[in-house]
Scaffold this active site. Structure first.
Site, PDB file in Angstrom:
ATOM      1  N   ASP A   1       6.847   1.800  15.334  1.00  0.00           N
ATOM      2  CA  ASP A   1       7.048   3.219  15.164  1.00  0.00           C
ATOM      3  C   ASP A   1       7.439   3.569  13.518  1.00  0.00           C
ATOM      4  O   ASP A   1       8.610   3.528  13.204  1.00  0.00           O
ATOM      5  CB  ASP A   1       8.220   3.745  16.018  1.00  0.00           C
ATOM      6  CG  ASP A   1       8.444   4.991  16.421  1.00  0.00           C
ATOM      7  OD1 ASP A   1       7.373   5.691  15.964  1.00  0.00           O
ATOM      8  OD2 ASP A   1       9.230   5.540  17.108  1.00  0.00           O
TER       9      ASP A   1
ATOM     10  N   LYS B   1       0.734   3.778  25.227  1.00  0.00           N
ATOM     11  CA  LYS B   1       2.198   4.179  24.957  1.00  0.00           C
ATOM     12  C   LYS B   1       3.502   3.636  25.866  1.00  0.00           C
ATOM     13  O   LYS B   1       2.979   3.533  27.434  1.00  0.00           O
ATOM     14  CB  LYS B   1       2.015   5.722  24.898  1.00  0.00           C
ATOM     15  CG  LYS B   1       1.234   6.316  23.692  1.00  0.00           C
ATOM     16  CD  LYS B   1       1.705   5.979  22.397  1.00  0.00           C
ATOM     17  CE  LYS B   1       2.466   6.710  21.786  1.00  0.00           C
ATOM     18  NZ  LYS B   1       2.358   8.030  21.199  1.00  0.00           N
TER      19      LYS B   1
ATOM     20  N   CYS C   1      46.280  10.241  27.596  1.00  0.00           N
ATOM     21  CA  CYS C   1      45.370   9.457  28.228  1.00  0.00           C
ATOM     22  C   CYS C   1      45.122   9.843  29.568  1.00  0.00           C
ATOM     23  O   CYS C   1      45.976  10.083  30.453  1.00  0.00           O
ATOM     24  CB  CYS C   1      45.656   7.923  28.373  1.00  0.00           C
ATOM     25  SG  CYS C   1      44.896   6.742  29.056  1.00  0.00           S
TER      26      CYS C   1
END
Ligand code: JCF
Length: 684
Positions: free
Chosen positions: A122, A319, A413
């Site tokens: 690629d 592909k 948190c």
């Protein structure tokens, strides 16, 4: 007329260049270097030096001449003498079989066809022209007929020869290949760019394209580009082989890299096998690929097959499933990791990417969220590579709807409600709950029990996991409340091992302040810092009450560590856990700092190397530290003494080179004795 000496120097220069070219060939093409990097660097510097003294003798194909110093105003156009083709695609097994069928129909044969298979990189297709073995021009594919002249940039690719290796190449040889950026280089480059607040590339392909498009080759030279050749364009003044595969081997002998995964295969079934194997290997490769290329091997058959419009009938690309897709960001949750790190997680409209349906993806951290400017309601690009966690890599700004909501980090948190803290200059926000936060508790307990902390014998990672999962412990302080029976009832345990664990826990209660401090798992408070703190402050109470400034008075405690300590003791949960531990019987002898005598080795730095026979490395380190010495991991000019055990290696050599005092084990033991150190029950 050149003087005799200038001829001799020209000879010497060419000799150095040839040596460097040969080393390059062995390193990049054969993957079998014959000299260490240092030797290569030495030759390279020698050549540079000599060329500097004789600038008139510098040649354009010299290995020193990769990077030009003048940026271009614009790229000029290059017309390809043989058009650069693109490839047709197949997307599945049936289409692959149909491709092979068309090839055989056209060739009017029922014989199996031989193909060359290679990964489809690629990157970007380029053409590189060699005249008499010297690289003279390089161009992008462009529209296949005309591309851009990127000679300056291509020259910076270290693995591509400026002069061909060996002999027998055509006097004009145009090779074609794919320029790409290996993953490791890409990640490192992005990491550095992020550090400097510079632009980050979304993927290696974009990074390779951006790097080739630079007008200033000095920038391209900084980019970790690489290239594999996959074929030949125009040639004159020479001949090549009869098959594509043999041509690739010829290119290799001339110093051009071809993909090491390139293989021959016969018939559609073998092509499919190659595809499947490569798809499985996809994410282990050092570079990104988006499929496989198959080419008919025989050049005679290739000629017979010919082309349709822009693509050859003798080749196709198989592909792989796309690893990037677009989808909508529906919301963001925050996850707390094992170290308390808070990760924003994207909730997505489900999308098929990288072979599975994805509905959650990581947004990494709030810096990334800010950098991408991502908001709830946006259309985003999701990347999923193999078994790696899917990630949001980009916002499609063109698709941003009118009402999007910014993403905010929670103040508390989501797991334990403790404060969330994001230190200045750091990307990661963390839950400050530490020992108290259930999300962090397993790691905290493993650390607490580990050898250099509370040293609970037999309480390994697996057992901690089991104890927490079974609900027998939720905090480190629960360890000391464990009873034999429920532990014995757990899988792979028994009465005896349970009793051993309880005994080991009991034994661990007698500890030291440095160990206890280290065991608390305060971020950035390692073994050495814990020791320094204990020595400087003497008692836990003193450390807890110290201000950031006071903490920094201890040796090697800087502002970051100081703030971590203050933060830790500022959380009521942490104090609660410490109280519970002491109540359970964890104890040590406290010493007011004034009581500590000056150490005999205060200010000295020792390095331990090799194997000691009479004591362990940890013991040796402990004794040295008790005497006030610092124990460093590597030798430098700041080292005072190296203790060399058996089979000491590079550290010993380095100490020797730097003229640092070296003592052997018996001298070391004598030193300890001289300072009154007792080992075990006996004096050593
Ligand atoms: O790796 C590639 N992307 C790649 C592209 C490999 C090849 O063998 C190619 C190509 C484009 C065209 N071969 C052709 C003919």
């Amino acid at each position: 007329m050149p003087s005799a000496s200038s001829t001799a120097i020209a000879q010497q220069l060419e000799n150095l260049r040839e040596q460097l070219r040969e080393h390059n060939y062995r390193y990049y093409v054969l993957d079998n270097p014959s000299v260490p990097d240092a030797e290569y660097d030495r030759l390279f510097r020698q050549l540079q030096q000599l060329e500097q003294e004789h600038p008139d003798l510098i040649t354009h194909d010299s290995p020193t001449q990769r990077v030009g110093d003048r940026p271009l105003d614009a790229f000029s156009q290059v017309t390809h003498r043989v058009p650069m083709l693109s490839l047709d695609n197949v997307f599945n097994d049936q289409e692959l079989v149909a491709f092979d069928r068309r090839v055989r129909d056209r060739l009017k044969t029922e014989d199996e066809i031989e193909y060359v298979c290679e990964p489809k990189l690629d990157g970007l297709a380029v053409s590189v022209l060699y005249e008499n073995g010297v690289l003279v021009q390089a161009a992008t594919r462009g529209d296949g007929q005309t591309g851009e002249d990127i000679t300056q940039n291509i020259r910076t690719i270290q693995s591509l020869p400026l002069k061909l290796h060996g002999a027998g190449y055509p006097s004009t040889l145009e090779v074609r290949g794919e320029v790409f950026m290996p993953r490791a280089g890409f990640e490192e480059m992005n990491r550095r760019a992020a550090e400097k607040g510079e632009k980050i590339f979304a993927n290696p392909r974009n990074a390779a394209a951006g790097s080739l498009r630079q007008l200033d080759a000095r920038i391209t030279a900084q980019r970790p580009l690489d290239m594999y050749c996959y074929g030949v364009g125009f040639i004159a003044g020479g001949e090549l082989a009869q098959t594509h595969f043999d041509n690739l081997q010829l290119l290799k002998t001339w110093g051009l890299r071809i993909n090491a995964e390139t293989k021959l295969a016969r018939g559609a079934a073998e092509l499919q096998q190659y595809h499947d194997a490569m798809l499985a290997k996809r994410n282990q490769l050092a570079y990104e690929i988006d499929g496989i290329v198959y080419k008919v091997n025989s050049l005679t058959l290739q000629k017979e097959l010919g082309f349709v419009s822009r693509a050859p009938r003798w080749a196709t690309a198989h592909k792989f499933p796309a690893q990037e897709e677009m989808t909508e960001l529906l919301g963001v949750d925050f996850q707390v990791g094992r170290t308390g790190a808070l990760t924003p997680v994207a909730r997505l409209a489900p999308v098929f990417v990288g072979g599975v349906t994805v509905s959650n993806a990581t947004l990494h951290n709030m810096d990334e969220v800010a950098r991408m400017d991502v908001r709830v309601g946006d259309t985003v690009i999701v990347h999923r590579a193999g078994d790696v966690i899917p990630k949001v890599v980009k916002v499609v700004l063109e698709k941003r709807p009118e009402h999007t909501q910014p993403i905010h980090m929670p103040a508390h948190c989501p797991v334990c409600g403790s404060d969330i803290i994001k230190p200045e200059g750091e990307a990661v926000a963390r839950c400050s709950g530490g020992l108290y936060c259930p999300a962090q508790v397993k790691e905290a307990i493993k650390h607490f029990a580990s050898r250099k902390a509370m040293d609970v014998e037999g309480l390994g990672d697996k057992l901690v996991e089991q104890l927490v999962d079974q609900g027998l412990i939720a905090h480190v302080s629960d360890l000391y409340r464990l009873q034999v029976e429920p532990v014995a009832a757990m899988e792979r345990m028994g009465q005896k091992s349970a009793q051993n664990l309880i005994d080991a826990l009991e034994a661990s209660k007698a500890t030291t302040l440095p160990r206890f401090l280290f065991a608390l798992g305060i971020r950035d408070v390692g073994e050495a810092t814990a020791l320094t703190l204990a020595q400087h402050f003497g008692t836990l109470e003193n450390i807890r009450n110290a201000s950031e400034d006071q903490l920094q008075e201890a040796p090697d405690v800087g502002p970051i560590v100081a703030s971590r300590i203050v933060e830790f003791f500022g959380q009521p949960h942490n104090l609660e856990i410490i109280r519970a531990l002491r109540e359970a019987g964890v104890h040590w002898t406290e010493q007011e700092p004034a009581a500590r005598e000056a150490g005999a080795l205060d200010g000295k730095t020792y390095v331990l190397t090799g194997t000691l026979t009479q004591l362990t490395r940890d013991e040796a380190k402990d004794y040295l530290q008790r005497l006030g010495a610092k124990v460093a991991g590597s030798v430098s000019k700041n080292t005072d003494v190296v203790v060399a055990g058996e089979k000491a290696g590079s550290k010993l050599k380095k100490a020797d080179e730097l003229g640092i005092a070296i003592i052997d084990e018996s001298a070391f033991i004598q030193l300890l004795r001289d300072h009154g150190i007792k080992h075990g029950t006996e004096e050593i």
